[in-house]
Design a protein around this motif. Structure first.
Motif, PDB file in Angstrom:
ATOM      1  N   PRO A   1      32.567 104.920  46.695  1.00  0.00           N
ATOM      2  CA  PRO A   1      33.701 104.059  46.331  1.00  0.00           C
ATOM      3  C   PRO A   1      33.522 103.481  44.944  1.00  0.00           C
ATOM      4  O   PRO A   1      32.416 103.181  44.509  1.00  0.00           O
ATOM      5  N   ARG A   2      34.619 103.363  44.266  1.00  0.00           N
ATOM      6  CA  ARG A   2      34.583 102.799  42.917  1.00  0.00           C
ATOM      7  C   ARG A   2      34.397 101.291  42.983  1.00  0.00           C
ATOM      8  O   ARG A   2      35.094 100.598  43.711  1.00  0.00           O
ATOM      9  N   VAL A   3      33.463 100.850  42.229  1.00  0.00           N
ATOM     10  CA  VAL A   3      33.177  99.417  42.197  1.00  0.00           C
ATOM     11  C   VAL A   3      33.949  98.800  41.044  1.00  0.00           C
ATOM     12  O   VAL A   3      33.893  99.283  39.911  1.00  0.00           O
ATOM     13  N   PHE A   4      34.663  97.769  41.338  1.00  0.00           N
ATOM     14  CA  PHE A   4      35.442  97.110  40.289  1.00  0.00           C
ATOM     15  C   PHE A   4      34.505  96.412  39.321  1.00  0.00           C
ATOM     16  O   PHE A   4      33.626  95.650  39.712  1.00  0.00           O
ATOM     17  N   ARG A   5      34.682  96.739  38.081  1.00  0.00           N
ATOM     18  CA  ARG A   5      33.843  96.150  37.043  1.00  0.00           C
ATOM     19  C   ARG A   5      34.700  95.261  36.155  1.00  0.00           C
ATOM     20  O   ARG A   5      35.634  95.720  35.509  1.00  0.00           O
ATOM     21  N   GLY A   6      34.353  94.040  36.158  1.00  0.00           N
ATOM     22  CA  GLY A   6      35.072  93.115  35.304  1.00  0.00           C
ATOM     23  C   GLY A   6      34.490  93.114  33.905  1.00  0.00           C
ATOM     24  O   GLY A   6      33.912  94.094  33.439  1.00  0.00           O
ATOM     25  N   LYS A   7      34.624  92.013  33.238  1.00  0.00           N
ATOM     26  CA  LYS A   7      34.092  91.901  31.891  1.00  0.00           C
ATOM     27  C   LYS A   7      32.569  91.896  31.926  1.00  0.00           C
ATOM     28  O   LYS A   7      31.954  91.400  32.855  1.00  0.00           O
ATOM     29  N   ALA A   8      31.987  92.501  30.904  1.00  0.00           N
ATOM     30  CA  ALA A   8      30.528  92.556  30.828  1.00  0.00           C
ATOM     31  C   ALA A   8      29.960  91.150  30.665  1.00  0.00           C
ATOM     32  O   ALA A   8      30.506  90.321  29.935  1.00  0.00           O
ATOM     33  N   LYS A   9      28.870  90.920  31.352  1.00  0.00           N
ATOM     34  CA  LYS A   9      28.239  89.614  31.266  1.00  0.00           C
ATOM     35  C   LYS A   9      27.592  89.430  29.900  1.00  0.00           C
ATOM     36  O   LYS A   9      27.043  90.376  29.339  1.00  0.00           O
ATOM     37  N   PRO A  10      27.668  88.249  29.362  1.00  0.00           N
ATOM     38  CA  PRO A  10      26.982  88.009  28.079  1.00  0.00           C
ATOM     39  C   PRO A  10      25.474  88.086  28.277  1.00  0.00           C
ATOM     40  O   PRO A  10      24.966  87.770  29.360  1.00  0.00           O
ATOM     41  N   PRO A  11      24.745  88.528  27.270  1.00  0.00           N
ATOM     42  CA  PRO A  11      23.286  88.626  27.419  1.00  0.00           C
ATOM     43  C   PRO A  11      22.659  87.256  27.619  1.00  0.00           C
ATOM     44  O   PRO A  11      23.137  86.246  27.099  1.00  0.00           O
ATOM     45  N   SER A  12      21.599  87.252  28.359  1.00  0.00           N
ATOM     46  CA  SER A  12      20.900  85.996  28.611  1.00  0.00           C
ATOM     47  C   SER A  12      20.124  85.569  27.369  1.00  0.00           C
ATOM     48  O   SER A  12      19.896  86.355  26.440  1.00  0.00           O
ATOM     49  N   LEU A  13      19.729  84.311  27.363  1.00  0.00           N
ATOM     50  CA  LEU A  13      18.954  83.794  26.238  1.00  0.00           C
ATOM     51  C   LEU A  13      17.622  84.526  26.120  1.00  0.00           C
ATOM     52  O   LEU A  13      17.148  84.802  25.010  1.00  0.00           O
ATOM     53  N   LEU A  14      17.036  84.874  27.262  1.00  0.00           N
ATOM     54  CA  LEU A  14      15.774  85.606  27.248  1.00  0.00           C
ATOM     55  C   LEU A  14      15.946  86.981  26.607  1.00  0.00           C
ATOM     56  O   LEU A  14      15.110  87.415  25.798  1.00  0.00           O
ATOM     57  N   ALA A  15      17.046  87.674  26.956  1.00  0.00           N
ATOM     58  CA  ALA A  15      17.292  88.996  26.376  1.00  0.00           C
ATOM     59  C   ALA A  15      17.516  88.904  24.873  1.00  0.00           C
ATOM     60  O   ALA A  15      17.054  89.762  24.108  1.00  0.00           O
ATOM     61  N   LEU A  16      18.222  87.866  24.434  1.00  0.00           N
ATOM     62  CA  LEU A  16      18.441  87.685  22.996  1.00  0.00           C
ATOM     63  C   LEU A  16      17.124  87.428  22.266  1.00  0.00           C
ATOM     64  O   LEU A  16      16.889  87.967  21.173  1.00  0.00           O
ATOM     65  N   CYS A  17      16.277  86.610  22.863  1.00  0.00           N
ATOM     66  CA  CYS A  17      14.979  86.321  22.237  1.00  0.00           C
ATOM     67  C   CYS A  17      14.111  87.576  22.166  1.00  0.00           C
ATOM     68  O   CYS A  17      13.454  87.835  21.145  1.00  0.00           O
ATOM     69  N   LEU A  18      14.125  88.368  23.239  1.00  0.00           N
ATOM     70  CA  LEU A  18      13.359  89.614  23.221  1.00  0.00           C
ATOM     71  C   LEU A  18      13.897  90.575  22.165  1.00  0.00           C
ATOM     72  O   LEU A  18      13.127  91.298  21.517  1.00  0.00           O
ATOM     73  N   GLY A  19      15.220  90.571  21.984  1.00  0.00           N
ATOM     74  CA  GLY A  19      15.801  91.423  20.955  1.00  0.00           C
ATOM     75  C   GLY A  19      15.356  91.026  19.558  1.00  0.00           C
ATOM     76  O   GLY A  19      15.042  91.879  18.723  1.00  0.00           O
ATOM     77  N   VAL A  20      15.310  89.723  19.300  1.00  0.00           N
ATOM     78  CA  VAL A  20      14.869  89.245  17.979  1.00  0.00           C
ATOM     79  C   VAL A  20      13.397  89.581  17.755  1.00  0.00           C
ATOM     80  O   VAL A  20      13.002  90.066  16.686  1.00  0.00           O
ATOM     81  N   VAL A  21      12.581  89.334  18.780  1.00  0.00           N
ATOM     82  CA  VAL A  21      11.151  89.643  18.657  1.00  0.00           C
ATOM     83  C   VAL A  21      10.944  91.143  18.469  1.00  0.00           C
ATOM     84  O   VAL A  21      10.119  91.574  17.656  1.00  0.00           O
TER      85      VAL A  21
ATOM     86  N   VAL B   1      13.688  96.043  30.308  1.00  0.00           N
ATOM     87  CA  VAL B   1      14.484  95.925  29.078  1.00  0.00           C
ATOM     88  C   VAL B   1      15.942  96.301  29.323  1.00  0.00           C
ATOM     89  O   VAL B   1      16.664  96.630  28.384  1.00  0.00           O
ATOM     90  N   LYS B   2      16.380  96.248  30.568  1.00  0.00           N
ATOM     91  CA  LYS B   2      17.743  96.666  30.879  1.00  0.00           C
ATOM     92  C   LYS B   2      18.788  95.736  30.261  1.00  0.00           C
ATOM     93  O   LYS B   2      19.918  96.155  29.996  1.00  0.00           O
ATOM     94  N   ASP B   3      18.442  94.465  30.027  1.00  0.00           N
ATOM     95  CA  ASP B   3      19.387  93.508  29.456  1.00  0.00           C
ATOM     96  C   ASP B   3      19.238  93.346  27.946  1.00  0.00           C
ATOM     97  O   ASP B   3      19.998  92.600  27.329  1.00  0.00           O
ATOM     98  N   VAL B   4      18.273  94.036  27.354  1.00  0.00           N
ATOM     99  CA  VAL B   4      18.033  93.915  25.917  1.00  0.00           C
ATOM    100  C   VAL B   4      18.937  94.889  25.173  1.00  0.00           C
ATOM    101  O   VAL B   4      19.152  96.023  25.614  1.00  0.00           O
ATOM    102  N   ASP B   5      19.472  94.445  24.048  1.00  0.00           N
ATOM    103  CA  ASP B   5      20.366  95.273  23.241  1.00  0.00           C
ATOM    104  C   ASP B   5      19.616  96.516  22.745  1.00  0.00           C
ATOM    105  O   ASP B   5      18.558  96.393  22.119  1.00  0.00           O
ATOM    106  N   PRO B   6      20.145  97.733  23.005  1.00  0.00           N
ATOM    107  CA  PRO B   6      19.463  98.953  22.531  1.00  0.00           C
ATOM    108  C   PRO B   6      19.315  99.026  21.019  1.00  0.00           C
ATOM    109  O   PRO B   6      18.485  99.796  20.519  1.00  0.00           O
ATOM    110  N   GLN B   7      20.109  98.252  20.275  1.00  0.00           N
ATOM    111  CA  GLN B   7      19.951  98.237  18.823  1.00  0.00           C
ATOM    112  C   GLN B   7      18.585  97.704  18.411  1.00  0.00           C
ATOM    113  O   GLN B   7      18.156  97.904  17.275  1.00  0.00           O
TER     114      GLN B   7
END
Length: 347
Positions: A36-56, A259-265
């Protein structure tokens, strides 16, 4: 006869009804949507931890020298996430993995890294609870490193290797290490052996992932050590009574959950150029390299200017000579001018 006919008349309607019920059930199963297709709403904003890991992660090369002091108080999952980012950025080596290793780690994904046997041994001594290890495409790891890994990590269940020429060779050389060995070969019966006399070998290893294993190695391992299952296939019913863990599938990266929540960039730019601090570098007071190129071009142009002028004069005389030899009127004019010059000289 009448009773027999009546019995047949009662049986046939029952069969017809059962056939109809089976057809209806089959049609219902065909219409059943198992995905069954799962309804996907808007993507969740990244957490503060994920943002910090991205910067590091983006500036990881700037802190590698002091990573041991920086990460000493980090939780185990944060250390694993930084190691995963370093691996994706091609920065994972002995120095980085030793600085980040944590005794509570249960997985270790160093595939495609520059980690050597010495780094793997130190990590294996620190992380004795490892259950799954991926050393595929690690060209600096040999069978010696695999042997030390098996010796120190008694909970190791999944080992992944291969993927490159050297790693394939290491996997082939490691087959003898994975099989259990008998220390006491002079006993009268195997029933009298103590468990301590069956030493070495990967006693807890059950899943061996080597996608390009050759036929002889596969048959040898399945014959001499059937407990180890080579390249298990995904199945909902398990394998030999055991559920196949996700770590045993080659298409799954062991460190993805960290690293699933970390930006691939964060790891889009792989590797880095080491900063050279030699005193022989160009002094800041010297001219910029663009200006040095311009001055070199001007100097070369000035040096070659006389030669270009000489070549131009030679080319012009050659063109005039060819024109005179090919045109009769030009030849007549040239002869007339010569005659005039000779007459003038006689006077």
């Amino acid at each position: 006869m009448e009773k027999t006919k009546a019995g047949k008349n009662e049986v046939f309607p029952n069969l017809i009804e059962k056939n109809k019920a089976c057809k209806n059930l089959t049609a219902s199963l065909h219409k059943l949507d198992l995905n069954p297709r799962v309804f996907r709403g808007k993507a969740k904003p990244p957490s503060l931890l994920a943002l910090c890991l991205g910067v590091v992660g983006k500036h990881l090369e700037d802190i590698i020298v002091d990573l041991g002091e920086i990460a000493v108080n980090f939780p185990a999952d944060i250390k694993m996430a930084i190691a995963a980012i370093a691996r994706r950025r091609k920065l994972l080596n002995d120095e980085v993995i030793i600085a980040l290793a944590d005794s509570s780690w249960e997985i270790l994904d160093i595939s495609g890294s520059d980690i050597s046997d010495s780094g793997l041994v130190i990590v294996a001594k620190m992380c004795k609870s490892l259950r799954a290890v991926d050393v595929s495409r690690c060209d600096k790891i040999t069978a010696t490193g695999v042997s030390d890994l098996v010796q120190h990590c008694h909970s190791l269940e999944t080992l992944r290797c291969g993927g490159s020429l050297r790693s394939e060779h290491t996997a082939r050389r490691s087959l003898g290490i994975l099989k259990p060995k008998l220390n006491d070969v002079e006993g009268d019966s195997w029933e009298e052996l103590d468990t301590t006399e069956i030493g070495f070998g990967a006693q807890s290893l059950r899943w061996f992932v080597w996608p390009k294993i050759d036929k002889d190695s596969s048959e040898m391992l399945s014959t001499e050590c059937p407990r180890i299952i080579v390249n298990p296939k995904p199945t909902p019913f398990g394998f030999r009574g055991f559920e196949v863990p996700r770590e045993a599938f080659p298409d799954i990266k062991l460190d993805d959950p960290f690293v699933k929540d970390v930006d691939p960039q964060t790891w889009s730019v792989c590797g880095f150029t080491p900063k050279i601090t030699s005193s022989s570098l160009v002094n800041s007071n010297e001219l910029p390299i663009a200006e040095r190129f311009r001055l070199a071009y001007v100097e070369r142009d000035t040096r070659l200017a006389p030669k270009r002028a000489k070549n131009a004069r030679q080319h012009q005389r050659r063109a005039e000579r060819e024109w005179m030899m090919g045109d009769t009127s030009a030849k007549a004019i040239a002869l007339a001018s010569k005659a005039t010059k000779s007459l003038n000289t006689r006077k």
